[in-house]
Design a protein around this motif. Structure first.
Motif, PDB file in Angstrom:
ATOM      1  N   GLY A   1     -11.056  -4.302  -2.379  1.00  0.00           N
ATOM      2  CA  GLY A   1     -11.270  -2.983  -2.788  1.00  0.00           C
ATOM      3  C   GLY A   1     -11.683  -2.136  -1.728  1.00  0.00           C
ATOM      4  O   GLY A   1     -11.894  -0.733  -1.881  1.00  0.00           O
ATOM      5  N   HIS A   2     -12.116  -2.483  -0.590  1.00  0.00           N
ATOM      6  CA  HIS A   2     -12.486  -1.758   0.375  1.00  0.00           C
ATOM      7  C   HIS A   2     -11.360  -1.275   1.633  1.00  0.00           C
ATOM      8  O   HIS A   2     -11.650  -0.262   2.303  1.00  0.00           O
ATOM      9  N   GLN A   3     -10.127  -1.682   1.518  1.00  0.00           N
ATOM     10  CA  GLN A   3      -9.176  -1.278   2.370  1.00  0.00           C
ATOM     11  C   GLN A   3      -8.168  -0.445   1.709  1.00  0.00           C
ATOM     12  O   GLN A   3      -8.153  -0.410   0.419  1.00  0.00           O
ATOM     13  N   GLY A   4      -7.409   0.268   2.314  1.00  0.00           N
ATOM     14  CA  GLY A   4      -6.289   0.903   1.826  1.00  0.00           C
ATOM     15  C   GLY A   4      -6.769   2.627   1.428  1.00  0.00           C
ATOM     16  O   GLY A   4      -7.787   3.077   2.076  1.00  0.00           O
ATOM     17  N   LYS A   5      -5.628   3.115   0.579  1.00  0.00           N
ATOM     18  CA  LYS A   5      -5.729   4.630   0.608  1.00  0.00           C
ATOM     19  C   LYS A   5      -6.527   4.905  -0.935  1.00  0.00           C
ATOM     20  O   LYS A   5      -6.038   4.248  -1.738  1.00  0.00           O
ATOM     21  N   GLY A   6      -7.190   5.742  -0.721  1.00  0.00           N
ATOM     22  CA  GLY A   6      -7.942   6.263  -2.463  1.00  0.00           C
ATOM     23  C   GLY A   6      -9.209   6.700  -2.278  1.00  0.00           C
ATOM     24  O   GLY A   6      -9.770   5.981  -1.374  1.00  0.00           O
ATOM     25  N   PRO A   7      -9.777   7.540  -3.097  1.00  0.00           N
ATOM     26  CA  PRO A   7     -11.120   8.278  -2.964  1.00  0.00           C
ATOM     27  C   PRO A   7     -12.034   7.019  -3.660  1.00  0.00           C
ATOM     28  O   PRO A   7     -13.084   7.233  -3.266  1.00  0.00           O
ATOM     29  N   THR A   8     -11.674   6.262  -4.494  1.00  0.00           N
ATOM     30  CA  THR A   8     -12.413   5.382  -5.266  1.00  0.00           C
ATOM     31  C   THR A   8     -12.156   3.882  -5.031  1.00  0.00           C
ATOM     32  O   THR A   8     -10.847   3.775  -4.735  1.00  0.00           O
ATOM     33  N   THR A   9     -12.929   3.050  -5.131  1.00  0.00           N
ATOM     34  CA  THR A   9     -12.558   1.431  -5.080  1.00  0.00           C
ATOM     35  C   THR A   9     -11.345   1.148  -6.017  1.00  0.00           C
ATOM     36  O   THR A   9     -10.481   0.499  -5.605  1.00  0.00           O
ATOM     37  N   GLU A  10     -11.438   1.555  -7.482  1.00  0.00           N
ATOM     38  CA  GLU A  10     -10.416   1.509  -8.112  1.00  0.00           C
ATOM     39  C   GLU A  10      -9.097   1.771  -7.905  1.00  0.00           C
ATOM     40  O   GLU A  10      -8.238   1.138  -7.845  1.00  0.00           O
ATOM     41  N   ASP A  11      -9.032   3.164  -7.090  1.00  0.00           N
ATOM     42  CA  ASP A  11      -7.870   3.875  -6.637  1.00  0.00           C
ATOM     43  C   ASP A  11      -7.344   2.710  -5.460  1.00  0.00           C
ATOM     44  O   ASP A  11      -6.064   2.497  -5.372  1.00  0.00           O
ATOM     45  N   ARG A  12      -8.128   2.468  -4.584  1.00  0.00           N
ATOM     46  CA  ARG A  12      -7.627   1.590  -3.585  1.00  0.00           C
ATOM     47  C   ARG A  12      -7.023   0.105  -4.022  1.00  0.00           C
ATOM     48  O   ARG A  12      -6.158  -0.481  -3.498  1.00  0.00           O
ATOM     49  N   ALA A  13      -7.978  -0.458  -5.166  1.00  0.00           N
ATOM     50  CA  ALA A  13      -7.456  -1.479  -5.712  1.00  0.00           C
ATOM     51  C   ALA A  13      -6.047  -1.270  -6.296  1.00  0.00           C
ATOM     52  O   ALA A  13      -5.058  -2.103  -5.963  1.00  0.00           O
ATOM     53  N   ARG A  14      -5.878  -0.585  -7.082  1.00  0.00           N
ATOM     54  CA  ARG A  14      -4.539  -0.439  -7.780  1.00  0.00           C
ATOM     55  C   ARG A  14      -3.574   0.240  -6.608  1.00  0.00           C
ATOM     56  O   ARG A  14      -2.328  -0.215  -6.788  1.00  0.00           O
ATOM     57  N   ASN A  15      -3.818   0.932  -5.794  1.00  0.00           N
ATOM     58  CA  ASN A  15      -2.877   1.400  -4.547  1.00  0.00           C
ATOM     59  C   ASN A  15      -2.342  -0.121  -3.875  1.00  0.00           C
ATOM     60  O   ASN A  15      -1.304  -0.075  -3.361  1.00  0.00           O
ATOM     61  N   THR A  16      -3.258  -0.812  -3.609  1.00  0.00           N
ATOM     62  CA  THR A  16      -3.064  -2.229  -2.969  1.00  0.00           C
ATOM     63  C   THR A  16      -1.727  -2.770  -3.784  1.00  0.00           C
ATOM     64  O   THR A  16      -0.796  -3.244  -2.929  1.00  0.00           O
ATOM     65  N   PHE A  17      -1.714  -2.713  -5.135  1.00  0.00           N
ATOM     66  CA  PHE A  17      -0.515  -3.324  -5.791  1.00  0.00           C
ATOM     67  C   PHE A  17       0.400  -2.453  -6.496  1.00  0.00           C
ATOM     68  O   PHE A  17       1.066  -2.851  -7.578  1.00  0.00           O
ATOM     69  N   ARG A  18       0.546  -1.317  -5.795  1.00  0.00           N
ATOM     70  CA  ARG A  18       1.495   0.004  -6.493  1.00  0.00           C
ATOM     71  C   ARG A  18       2.921  -0.525  -6.779  1.00  0.00           C
ATOM     72  O   ARG A  18       3.464  -0.181  -7.707  1.00  0.00           O
ATOM     73  N   ASP A  19       3.359  -1.458  -6.152  1.00  0.00           N
ATOM     74  CA  ASP A  19       4.698  -1.855  -6.263  1.00  0.00           C
ATOM     75  C   ASP A  19       4.940  -3.374  -6.956  1.00  0.00           C
ATOM     76  O   ASP A  19       6.088  -3.793  -7.007  1.00  0.00           O
TER      77      ASP A  19
END
Length: 164
Positions: free
Chosen positions: A87-105
């Motif tokens: 959850g530390h990499q990627g785009k998003g303001p929160t850890t939850e957002d980054r985790a979710r965006n990692t697998f958005r597709d």
């Protein structure tokens, strides 16, 4: 099938041994998943004494942890698909957002993540988001914690936190 879910153990910096509450559950597990910030592969070897182990690397992990596990993966158990990420990499303001965006597709049943040390269990866009917290570094939380996932059939997932 019983899966013990860990994150942010930071061993041996934050603890020299696994807590007794955790060991009791590890002894009853069929699978162990760790969501990053192990610090070294010594913990991987220790956990394998209890059950098969898999997981991902986090932002404080050594190069050997990163090269062995990578930063994200998808695993299937009993026909359920789980996305694992620290959850530390990627785009998003929160850890939850980054985790979710990692697998958005991806079509997943759950996204398992760590990094924040904050236990989370919620539904978002028909996907369960689950952060087990930390069994060794509670930071600003009132309790240490880890997670349990019970897969009793191919149609039922039960998520829970163990707080101590």
């Amino acid at each position: 099938m019983r899966i013990v879910v860990l994150a942010d153990t930071h061993m041996p910096k934050k603890a020299k041994v696994l807590p007794a509450e955790l060991i009791q559950n590890l002894e009853e597990s069929d699978q162990i998943l760790h969501l990053g910030d192990w610090q070294s592969l010594d913990l991987f070897d220790e956990l394998q004494k209890f059950a098969p182990v898999d997981g991902v690397a986090g932002n404080v992990d050594s190069e050997d942890v990163i090269s062995r596990l990578g930063y994200q993966k998808i695993l299937t158990f009993n026909d359920f698909r789980f996305g694992l990420v620290h959850g530390h990499q990627g785009k998003g303001p929160t850890t939850e957002d980054r985790a979710r965006n990692t697998f958005r597709d991806e079509q997943l049943d759950a996204i398992l993540f760590g990094h924040s040390h904050i236990p989370v269990l919620k539904e978002r866009h028909n996907i369960t988001l689950f952060n087990p917290g930390s069994p060794t570094d509670k930071r600003r939380q009132s309790h240490f914690s880890f997670g349990i996932i019970d897969l009793s059939t191919t149609t039922t997932i039960c998520f829970q936190h163990i707080f101590f």
